[in-house]
Design an enzyme around this catalytic site. Sequence first.
Site, PDB file in Angstrom:
ATOM      1  N   LYS A 114       0.614  -1.051  -0.195  1.00  0.00           N
ATOM      2  CA  LYS A 114      -0.117   0.006   0.633  1.00  0.00           C
ATOM      3  C   LYS A 114       0.876   0.954   0.418  1.00  0.00           C
ATOM      4  CE  LYS A 114      -3.945  -2.108   1.842  1.00  0.00           C
ATOM      5  NZ  LYS A 114      -4.955  -1.836   3.360  1.00  0.00           N
ATOM      6  N   LYS A 197      -6.511 -10.043  -6.328  1.00  0.00           N
ATOM      7  CA  LYS A 197      -7.487 -10.104  -5.204  1.00  0.00           C
ATOM      8  C   LYS A 197      -8.640  -9.658  -5.776  1.00  0.00           C
ATOM      9  CE  LYS A 197      -6.529  -8.157  -1.478  1.00  0.00           C
ATOM     10  NZ  LYS A 197      -6.698  -7.667  -0.155  1.00  0.00           N
ATOM     11  N   LYS A 200     -11.846  -3.822  -2.746  1.00  0.00           N
ATOM     12  CA  LYS A 200     -12.027  -2.430  -3.251  1.00  0.00           C
ATOM     13  C   LYS A 200     -11.145  -1.245  -4.247  1.00  0.00           C
ATOM     14  CE  LYS A 200     -12.553  -2.469   1.873  1.00  0.00           C
ATOM     15  NZ  LYS A 200     -12.994  -2.945   2.154  1.00  0.00           N
TER      16      LYS A 200
HETATM   17  P1  TYM Z   1     -10.737  -5.912   5.571  1.00  0.00           P
HETATM   18  O1  TYM Z   1     -11.878  -5.069   6.541  1.00  0.00           O
HETATM   19  O2  TYM Z   1      -9.741  -5.564   4.340  1.00  0.00           O
HETATM   20  O3  TYM Z   1     -11.267  -7.022   4.447  1.00  0.00           O
HETATM   21  C1  TYM Z   1     -12.360  -7.635   6.169  1.00  0.00           C
HETATM   22  C2  TYM Z   1     -11.912  -9.278   5.980  1.00  0.00           C
HETATM   23  O4  TYM Z   1     -12.671  -9.700   4.463  1.00  0.00           O
HETATM   24  C3  TYM Z   1     -11.130 -11.087   4.120  1.00  0.00           C
HETATM   25  N1  TYM Z   1     -10.904 -10.706   2.678  1.00  0.00           N
HETATM   26  C4  TYM Z   1     -11.136 -11.625   1.688  1.00  0.00           C
HETATM   27  N2  TYM Z   1     -11.170 -12.595   1.577  1.00  0.00           N
HETATM   28  C5  TYM Z   1     -11.212 -13.206   0.656  1.00  0.00           C
HETATM   29  N3  TYM Z   1     -11.073 -13.319  -0.764  1.00  0.00           N
HETATM   30  C6  TYM Z   1     -11.004 -11.569  -0.960  1.00  0.00           C
HETATM   31  N4  TYM Z   1     -10.533 -11.550  -1.421  1.00  0.00           N
HETATM   32  C7  TYM Z   1     -10.337 -10.532   0.466  1.00  0.00           C
HETATM   33  N5  TYM Z   1     -10.920  -9.443   0.823  1.00  0.00           N
HETATM   34  C8  TYM Z   1     -10.595  -9.640   1.993  1.00  0.00           C
HETATM   35  C9  TYM Z   1     -10.258  -9.707   4.591  1.00  0.00           C
HETATM   36  O5  TYM Z   1      -9.265 -11.255   4.880  1.00  0.00           O
HETATM   37  C10 TYM Z   1     -11.020  -9.381   6.176  1.00  0.00           C
HETATM   38  O6  TYM Z   1     -11.216 -10.999   6.643  1.00  0.00           O
HETATM   39  N6  TYM Z   1      -7.068  -5.548   8.990  1.00  0.00           N
HETATM   40  C11 TYM Z   1      -8.236  -6.297   8.615  1.00  0.00           C
HETATM   41  C12 TYM Z   1      -8.686  -5.447   9.481  1.00  0.00           C
HETATM   42  C13 TYM Z   1      -9.194  -5.915  11.073  1.00  0.00           C
HETATM   43  C14 TYM Z   1      -9.110  -6.953  11.618  1.00  0.00           C
HETATM   44  C15 TYM Z   1      -8.543  -7.112  13.377  1.00  0.00           C
HETATM   45  C16 TYM Z   1      -9.174  -8.537  11.037  1.00  0.00           C
HETATM   46  C17 TYM Z   1      -8.621  -4.611  11.842  1.00  0.00           C
HETATM   47  N7  TYM Z   1      -8.958  -5.791  13.182  1.00  0.00           N
HETATM   48  C18 TYM Z   1      -8.537  -7.856  14.386  1.00  0.00           C
HETATM   49  C19 TYM Z   1      -9.906  -9.525  12.567  1.00  0.00           C
HETATM   50  C20 TYM Z   1      -9.433  -9.691  13.449  1.00  0.00           C
HETATM   51  C21 TYM Z   1      -8.758  -5.367   7.499  1.00  0.00           C
HETATM   52  O7  TYM Z   1      -8.560  -5.004   6.859  1.00  0.00           O
HETATM   53  O8  TYM Z   1      -9.534  -6.725   6.133  1.00  0.00           O
END
Ligand code: TYM
Length: 332
Positions: A114, A197, A200
Amino acid sequence: MSQKRVLSGIQPTSDSFHLGNYLGAVKQWVELQDSHDAYYCIVDLHAMTVETDPKLMRKRTLTSAAQLLAFGISPEKATLFVQSQVPAHNQLGWVMECLTGFGEASRMTQFKDKSQKSGADTTRVGLFTYPMLMAADILLYQTNLVPVGEDQRQHIELTRDIAERFNSKYGKTFVIPEGYILKEGAKIFDIQDPTAKMSKSAGSGAGLIEIMDTPEANLKKIKSAVTDAGREVKFDAKEKPGISNLLSIHSALSGKSIKSLELEFDGKGYGDFKTSVAEVVVEYLRPIRSKALELLEDEPYLLTILHDGAQKASSVADKTLEQTYKNLGLVL
Ligand code: TYM
């Protein structure tokens, strides 16, 4: 015996979640709430690591809550809350930052990708410390399992490392969490560029299936999904990334195994298969979108659920924070 604890989070960075979020994570959240003590968090503080518009932040936080409830997260079974409403996340976040090496944090691939994309001048320090706030989210709840997609694996490894380091230096304080990452569906790909992947922030949006998009728009997008050379509907991630991705999506939503889908479409072309994927996705999402739109009409209801959730979350989080401070020798 008391139930094991699950925690996960999702960022309110868009007007809609996408199919990757659901299949990689939220679908497992819904399943795990029946057998676990579940905490699910809308991580608005993480969403601030990029430029934010206050009006959109509010709207998207509520839309996130509505979608999670529409997917089946039940306030009776799980604690649903907004991260910024539980101050212990920031408080433990600082402790996590003080336990993480600069080099260790610099190796986080999401940060590297990023920050390379946006350049040093526009990259926020918060993006760098993001994984330490995520570690705090997890460790505050003495979490056993963290259901996430593949892209979060490295952050969970870091969380485990920090927790182990803390426990051995300052006395046992945190449960060491484990990732709950599916073998199939942990990475859903863009349907226009199946080597990337689904996300968004990537591509034109044509390869992104959004939950809140109209059924017509999603039908059209899936029917124009990119396929591969050949004609056979067969799972082969290397040679047929487009078809394999669509097979994973179909299988996860229809409940049919990939093998049985290969048999069902044996001798039929990609066209028939894509029509079937489109129908499965659209019919699966239709009631979820309607339910989310209905819930969004009742903002007081959403706010009550989130406030109740934050109260319950705080009572658990504050205990861990107090023990952490105590073990660190802070005067309480
Ligand atoms: P975020 O908001 O980007 O995404 C939320 C969840 O969706 C999953 N995900 C995917 N899984 C499969 N294929 C894809 N193309 C795909 N895109 C997104 C992500 O793996 C995620 O599980 N850092 C985290 C948010 C977070 C978090 C936490 C998660 C903050 N604190 C504590 C677990 C525990 C994030 O940016 O997810």
